[in-house]
Design a protein around this motif. Structure first.
Motif, PDB file in Angstrom:
ATOM      1  N   LEU B  31      24.667  -5.959  24.297  1.00  0.00           N
ATOM      2  CA  LEU B  31      24.392  -4.528  24.459  1.00  0.00           C
ATOM      3  C   LEU B  31      25.648  -3.686  24.222  1.00  0.00           C
ATOM      4  CD1 LEU B  31      22.069  -4.565  27.587  1.00  0.00           C
ATOM      5  CD2 LEU B  31      21.423  -4.054  25.239  1.00  0.00           C
ATOM      6  N   PRO B  36      24.938  -0.336  21.740  1.00  0.00           N
ATOM      7  CA  PRO B  36      25.059   0.567  22.889  1.00  0.00           C
ATOM      8  C   PRO B  36      23.960   1.633  22.940  1.00  0.00           C
ATOM      9  CG  PRO B  36      26.889   0.870  21.351  1.00  0.00           C
ATOM     10  CD  PRO B  36      26.140  -0.336  20.900  1.00  0.00           C
ATOM     11  N   ALA B  38      20.746   1.210  22.139  1.00  0.00           N
ATOM     12  CA  ALA B  38      19.588   0.599  22.790  1.00  0.00           C
ATOM     13  C   ALA B  38      19.850   0.458  24.281  1.00  0.00           C
ATOM     14  CB  ALA B  38      19.297  -0.765  22.175  1.00  0.00           C
ATOM     15  N   ALA B  39      21.101   0.176  24.651  1.00  0.00           N
ATOM     16  CA  ALA B  39      21.440   0.033  26.063  1.00  0.00           C
ATOM     17  C   ALA B  39      21.249   1.355  26.796  1.00  0.00           C
ATOM     18  CB  ALA B  39      22.871  -0.462  26.202  1.00  0.00           C
ATOM     19  N   SER B  40      21.670   2.456  26.159  1.00  0.00           N
ATOM     20  CA  SER B  40      21.490   3.774  26.766  1.00  0.00           C
ATOM     21  C   SER B  40      20.015   4.074  26.952  1.00  0.00           C
ATOM     22  CB  SER B  40      22.076   4.865  25.874  1.00  0.00           C
ATOM     23  OG  SER B  40      23.464   4.805  25.898  1.00  0.00           O
ATOM     24  N   LEU B  41      19.249   3.751  25.907  1.00  0.00           N
ATOM     25  CA  LEU B  41      17.809   4.000  25.949  1.00  0.00           C
ATOM     26  C   LEU B  41      17.175   3.195  27.070  1.00  0.00           C
ATOM     27  CD1 LEU B  41      15.620   5.475  24.209  1.00  0.00           C
ATOM     28  CD2 LEU B  41      15.134   3.232  23.235  1.00  0.00           C
ATOM     29  N   LEU B  42      17.605   1.945  27.199  1.00  0.00           N
ATOM     30  CA  LEU B  42      17.060   1.077  28.246  1.00  0.00           C
ATOM     31  C   LEU B  42      17.404   1.635  29.626  1.00  0.00           C
ATOM     32  CD1 LEU B  42      15.709  -1.448  29.313  1.00  0.00           C
ATOM     33  CD2 LEU B  42      17.787  -2.730  28.831  1.00  0.00           C
ATOM     34  N   ALA B  43      18.658   2.090  29.777  1.00  0.00           N
ATOM     35  CA  ALA B  43      19.082   2.647  31.062  1.00  0.00           C
ATOM     36  C   ALA B  43      18.219   3.851  31.420  1.00  0.00           C
ATOM     37  CB  ALA B  43      20.554   3.052  30.996  1.00  0.00           C
ATOM     38  N   HIS B  44      18.002   4.724  30.420  1.00  0.00           N
ATOM     39  CA  HIS B  44      17.224   5.934  30.651  1.00  0.00           C
ATOM     40  C   HIS B  44      15.782   5.586  30.986  1.00  0.00           C
ATOM     41  CE1 HIS B  44      15.812  10.024  30.063  1.00  0.00           C
ATOM     42  NE2 HIS B  44      14.837   9.522  29.319  1.00  0.00           N
ATOM     43  N   SER B  45      15.225   4.666  30.208  1.00  0.00           N
ATOM     44  CA  SER B  45      13.834   4.282  30.360  1.00  0.00           C
ATOM     45  C   SER B  45      13.585   3.632  31.718  1.00  0.00           C
ATOM     46  CB  SER B  45      13.504   3.313  29.223  1.00  0.00           C
ATOM     47  OG  SER B  45      12.177   2.971  29.234  1.00  0.00           O
ATOM     48  N   LEU B  46      14.529   2.795  32.145  1.00  0.00           N
ATOM     49  CA  LEU B  46      14.431   2.142  33.448  1.00  0.00           C
ATOM     50  C   LEU B  46      14.455   3.181  34.568  1.00  0.00           C
ATOM     51  CD1 LEU B  46      16.746  -0.987  33.567  1.00  0.00           C
ATOM     52  CD2 LEU B  46      14.440  -0.829  34.475  1.00  0.00           C
ATOM     53  N   ALA B  47      15.432   4.106  34.476  1.00  0.00           N
ATOM     54  CA  ALA B  47      15.585   5.110  35.524  1.00  0.00           C
ATOM     55  C   ALA B  47      14.321   5.956  35.618  1.00  0.00           C
ATOM     56  CB  ALA B  47      16.800   5.979  35.240  1.00  0.00           C
ATOM     57  N   GLN B  48      13.796   6.368  34.443  1.00  0.00           N
ATOM     58  CA  GLN B  48      12.573   7.174  34.394  1.00  0.00           C
ATOM     59  C   GLN B  48      11.398   6.431  35.016  1.00  0.00           C
ATOM     60  OE1 GLN B  48      11.335  10.262  32.709  1.00  0.00           O
ATOM     61  NE2 GLN B  48      13.362  10.717  33.500  1.00  0.00           N
TER      62      GLN B  48
END
Lengths: 201, 201
Positions: B31, B36, B38-48
């Protein structure tokens, strides 16, 4: 089938290496159903790491500091430098435990077909270090692949120009391996690179 | 060995099911080094997802809406209800494609030893639906484990009290399975639950 946010999470999880649609679905369900706290922590940790982790100014490994802890450690041998392809390789060599010098991380290997040239691997920074630091030895530990070998060759030439001794880590039969199960290429290399039992005689 | 933020990310990734220390390290490196974005997207998606996904007020499946799309779909048969243990089971049955009614998700099974009682499985909501909706049939599709069977039994009793017909999905040899490789418990069940070839005669 799932709601949009869950679908999006499943899609996002698929960016992880070796995670397919089924695993991603299982992960999403697990996080949302069983462990939302861990999921929040992961989200936060990912965002933080992506935002703050960069490359060490000296060795290019991943770190959130300007200079990584290995480069910053004055007790490590300052006169030997080991060149590796990835930060994970640094960890692997550290775990082997018998190298006490410093590192230089290329983040890849020369690959003209993918448009990866010397500049992308930080060769200018490496050459600068070869020129300015009084290095006793440069150890090239790139992978024994075609590209890794080409990269090793390139680096060895640059080091010779600068008058620094260069070595390549040994390749051959892994310790504990059985000849019967070793591929022909490795075995041929091991035979070619045989070392004298009694070097003195 | 890695810097604190990277170590923290590796630890956080280990919360994912079937991800051990080596995989977590590989994921973190991948990641940060390769993707990076995709990692940001994953972080955002998880938090949401963690923040907004909750349970459907009617069927308790995971959704960010008050009522999930399945419950909200007026074209589905309103008089049959299928009780499952997890949201993933809903997906599995939807993919089988021959059930067109509605669902009820327990999020687990009765397990006194783990302190999981009827209230934790939304039994009050289920009973309320049994009492107020004119259901033709309640299909119990909990897993064929000891706890799943006990849960099925409990639900069947409640439905009988309310005068709703209850059925249990069939258990036996999987379609395409070979008897030789089926475990004894399943085979014994399949023999006990045999059905007449010519039911009329």
């Amino acid at each position: 089938m799932f709601s949009p946010l869950i679908e999006e999470l499943i899609r996002a999880l698929r960016c992880l290496p070796s995670v397919g649609p089924k695993s991603a679905q299982r992960m999403a369900m697990y996080l949302l159903e069983k462990d939302p706290e861990a999921a929040s922590l992961l989200a936060h940790s990912l965002a933080q790491a992506v935002e703050r982790v960069g490359r060490c100014q000296q060795c290019r490994t991943l770190t959130e500091e300007a200079i990584c802890s290995l480069c910053d450690n004055r007790r490590r041998e300052q006169d030997s430098l080991c060149v590796v392809e990835t930060p994970a390789d640094v960890l692997a060599i550290e775990q082997a435990g018998n190298y006490h010098g410093r590192y230089f991380v290329l983040h890849g290997h020369l690959s003209p077909i993918d448009g990866v040239g010397p500049a992308d691997l930080g060769m200018d920074l490496l050459e600068q270090r070869l020129a300015t630091e009084s290095l006793r030895e440069l150890i090239v530990a790139t992978n024994p692949t075609v590209e890794g070998e080409a990269t090793a060759q390139y680096i060895a030439e640059r080091a010779r120009v600068q008058g620094v001794a260069v070595s390549r880590i040994a390749h051959g039969v892994p310790i504990g391996g059985e000849l019967e199960y070793i591929d022909g290429g490795t075995l041929a290399h091991a035979l070619n690179s045989r070392t004298a039992f009694f070097p003195g005689s």
